[in-house]
Scaffold this active site. Structure first.
Site, PDB file in Angstrom:
ATOM      1  N   ASP A   1       0.829  -1.203   0.000  1.00  0.00           N
ATOM      2  CA  ASP A   1       0.000   0.000   0.000  1.00  0.00           C
ATOM      3  C   ASP A   1       0.871   1.264   0.000  1.00  0.00           C
ATOM      4  O   ASP A   1       1.985   1.256   0.514  1.00  0.00           O
ATOM      5  CB  ASP A   1      -0.867  -0.040   1.280  1.00  0.00           C
ATOM      6  CG  ASP A   1      -1.857   1.085   1.343  1.00  0.00           C
ATOM      7  OD1 ASP A   1      -2.659   1.222   0.406  1.00  0.00           O
ATOM      8  OD2 ASP A   1      -1.833   1.851   2.332  1.00  0.00           O
TER       9      ASP A   1
ATOM     10  N   GLU B   1       1.517  -0.102  -4.697  1.00  0.00           N
ATOM     11  CA  GLU B   1       0.517   0.873  -5.142  1.00  0.00           C
ATOM     12  C   GLU B   1       1.214   2.205  -5.414  1.00  0.00           C
ATOM     13  O   GLU B   1       1.844   2.772  -4.532  1.00  0.00           O
ATOM     14  CB  GLU B   1      -0.552   1.078  -4.068  1.00  0.00           C
ATOM     15  CG  GLU B   1      -1.585   2.118  -4.469  1.00  0.00           C
ATOM     16  CD  GLU B   1      -2.322   2.759  -3.298  1.00  0.00           C
ATOM     17  OE1 GLU B   1      -3.429   3.257  -3.515  1.00  0.00           O
ATOM     18  OE2 GLU B   1      -1.788   2.772  -2.175  1.00  0.00           O
TER      19      GLU B   1
END
Ligand code: CA
Length: 619
Positions: free
Chosen positions: A334, A363
């Site tokens: 993330d 990400e």
């Protein structure tokens, strides 16, 4: 050993200490790991006082053959004590004893490793896979007994609001593995499964409150093991969502910090600037860089100080522990750009060392191929070189398929954007590892982006399932789930109809879907299953041709197979002359429409329907 047992044992050992919760992290380790310099954290009320001052010899204290305690680390907070343990290659599985006051010390287990690293687990996710992203709270409720868990802060359970919990869980995912496999899915990526004992907005899972506990409201450790094992038994893979940048404010490591060096501290709340550019900008100011990487993501998510060696140790060990404990195949990181990038390289390398086939992608919600490729393995000569395999490819979405289907064709617009963005693939070391997608849990659902135009939507899926990289769907794509982030992102995380007992519609079955939904479902299913057996798409090369008149043509090909993909973005029919594609068409007489099965002669031209796609397997 679970916490309760540990609490009782410690209580017996020491008369002077109150019965208390003692946390030992990692909860165990394994012999035969490349990560063999372990730091065990023990937390409990005034726990440091229970550990004797030991004068350590240079070689450390031998706890078992090949197992040496090298150092006992004390921090400012007496509720923590850390044991640095080194494991030699010949160390054997079994229990070791850490020195604690009292007669018996603290038992700690070294387990034997799983078998099948790289074949039975940690297999990696590649362009041969089709990934399906699920938010566990919103997919299906397979176990109503865990909908509310006593003692947890968020006791909401209201399906008529987007921010409260809905009761979906891992059992609900497990119950639908056959459905997913039939659709053509081979790998499941779940939004984070780790405990989020926060007061509100706990559905997304990105605010961890205890790294070594799986969220009990989605079924806890038992359900996660069961899901991973069931997926593996069907030949499917599991991708875990990892969050290194921040934790939740209710995490004990934040509420009762070991010392002042574990989190970035600001005089008052300071948010990250979200400006990834400063990370690579040759002209960036130090202040801007600090704001970007040390600012907090949101007030409820404190920002780790990843330059702290003990923080690094904690996060890396947790990552390795998770993959080995549950048997994870892929690792999605993330908010990648907000982390300390040298630390991320170290962390990635530690995972690669112990799991050579594990896939790791980050990400990177950034704008521009240079920006995105900076954060993964690339072909630049720059001082910092990332070792991350790939990213979530926001560029082929925002500057590719989205404008291709929503903008009028022009010199730099419409489908020319998709062509241009892919032409920039020379910046990546391996473009085939990029994860391509149409939407996810943070952005508008693609069906809404194309104003619920099924022709455009099917064109998008034709691209997703034949494009270069690892395709990723978002739950409900196949049944035309809609929603945008207005008024808020809860509307792109709605429930899958049929996932709950008593739902009026059950869209997991053909009978529960409308005719239009079935048409799209069947289209996606057909292409996804064709993809499964298509070497050209899974591992072949890509050749794309300059788009003219709003029509984009590309080929996927290898020695065995050639697939021709045509996207007509015009709202009228078009006759496509074929002579320009002779480099790839030479030797082929017909193309089989993969969706309808119809044979199409490859003579001078092909007639294209308005706003349509053709995927042709050439013969
Ligand atoms: Ca449930």
């Amino acid at each position: 050993m679970n916490r309760l047992v540990l609490t009782m044992v410690l209580f017996c050992w020491t008369g002077w200490i109150q019965a208390q919760q003692v946390v030992v992290y990692p909860t165990n380790w394994w012999t035969g790991m490349k990560w063999n310099k372990l730091q065990v954290m023990v937390r409990g009320d005034k726990i440091a006082a229970m550990v004797p001052m030991v004068k350590m010899k240079p070689e450390g204290m031998e706890l078992a053959p090949g197992v040496h305690l090298k150092q006992i680390k004390r921090v400012t907070n007496p509720n923590y004590i850390f044991f640095d343990i080194e494991l030699a290659a010949h160390a054997k599985p079994g229990w070791i004893t850490l020195p604690f006051a009292g007669k018996k010390g603290l038992k700690y287990e070294l387990k034997p490793r799983r078998t099948g690293n790289g074949t039975a687990y940690a297999k990696g996710v590649t362009s041969e896979d089709l990934v399906y992203l699920i938010m566990p709270d919103r997919f299906s409720n397979g176990d109503e007994s865990n909908d509310r868990v006593k003692g947890m802060r968020d006791q909401s359970l209201r399906r008529d609001t987007v921010f409260n919990r809905h009761g979906g869980d891992l059992k609900g995912v497990q119950n639908h593995l056959d459905y997913l496999q039939d659709l053509g899915v081979t790998a499941i990526w779940l939004n984070p499964v780790i405990e989020n004992d926060m007061p509100e907005r706990t559905e997304h899972g990105y605010a961890f409150t205890d790294h070594y506990k799986i969220e009990r409201r989605i079924g806890g450790e038992e359900a996660y093991h069961a899901l991973v094992d069931a997926a593996h038994a069907k030949g499917m893979k599991i991708i875990q969502d990892a969050v290194y940048n921040h934790i939740g404010t209710e995490h004990f490591l934040f509420k009762d910090q070991p010392d002042s060096g574990w989190f970035h501290r600001w005089p008052k709340f300071t948010q990250t600037s979200y400006k990834d550019q400063v990370v690579f900008d040759p002209y960036a100011s130090a202040g801007d860089k600090k704001m970007m990487s040390d600012g907090w993501f949101v007030p409820s998510m404190p920002d780790w100080d990843q330059s702290n060696e003990m923080v690094q140790q904690f996060l890396i060990q947790h990552a390795i522990w998770t993959v080995e404990e549950f048997g994870i195949d892929g690792w999605r990181i993330d908010t990648y750009a907000y982390n300390d990038l040298p630390f991320m390289n170290r962390c990635n390398q530690a995972l690669y060392d112990d799991f050579p086939k594990l896939t790791i992608f980050g990400e990177t919600w950034v704008h521009g191929v240079p920006n995105q490729s900076y954060f993964c393995e690339n072909n630049y000569e720059v001082p910092f070189k990332s070792n991350l395999q790939a990213t979530t490819d926001f560029q082929t979405l925002f500057y590719g398929i989205q404008p291709a289907l929503t903008q009028a064709f022009g010199w730099t617009d419409g489908v020319n954007k998709l062509y241009t963005t892919l032409a920039q693939d020379f910046l990546y070391k391996d473009p085939m590892r990029q994860v391509i997608f149409l939407d996810n849990h943070d952005i508008a659902r693609f069906y809404s982006v194309v104003n619920e135009d099924t022709a455009k939507y099917k064109a998008a899926f034709a691209w997703l399932l034949t494009g270069r990289g690892i395709p990723q769907m978002y739950y409900g794509n196949e049944i035309l789930m809609a929603g945008t982030t207005s008024p808020n992102d809860g509307y792109v995380r709605l429930d899958f109809p049929g996932g709950w007992k008593g739902d009026q519609q059950n869209k997991f079955t053909a009978a529960g879907r409308t005719a239009k939904e079935n048409q799209v479902f069947d289209y996606i299913r057909k292409l996804a299953n064709f993809r499964k057996s298509s070497s050209a798409i899974k591992t072949g090369k890509l050749m794309q041709f300059v788009p003219y008149d709003g029509v984009y043509v590309y080929f996927r090909y290898d020695a065995q197979q050639t697939v021709m993909c045509i996207m007509n973005t015009n709202d009228k029919s078009f006759t496509l002359g074929l002579s320009r594609f002779s480099e790839r068409l030479a030797g082929f007489a017909t193309g089989r429409d993969v969706v309808t099965g119809a044979g199409i002669p490859l003579k001078d031209s092909i007639g294209l329907q308005p706003m349509s796609n053709l995927v042709l397997e050439l013969n």
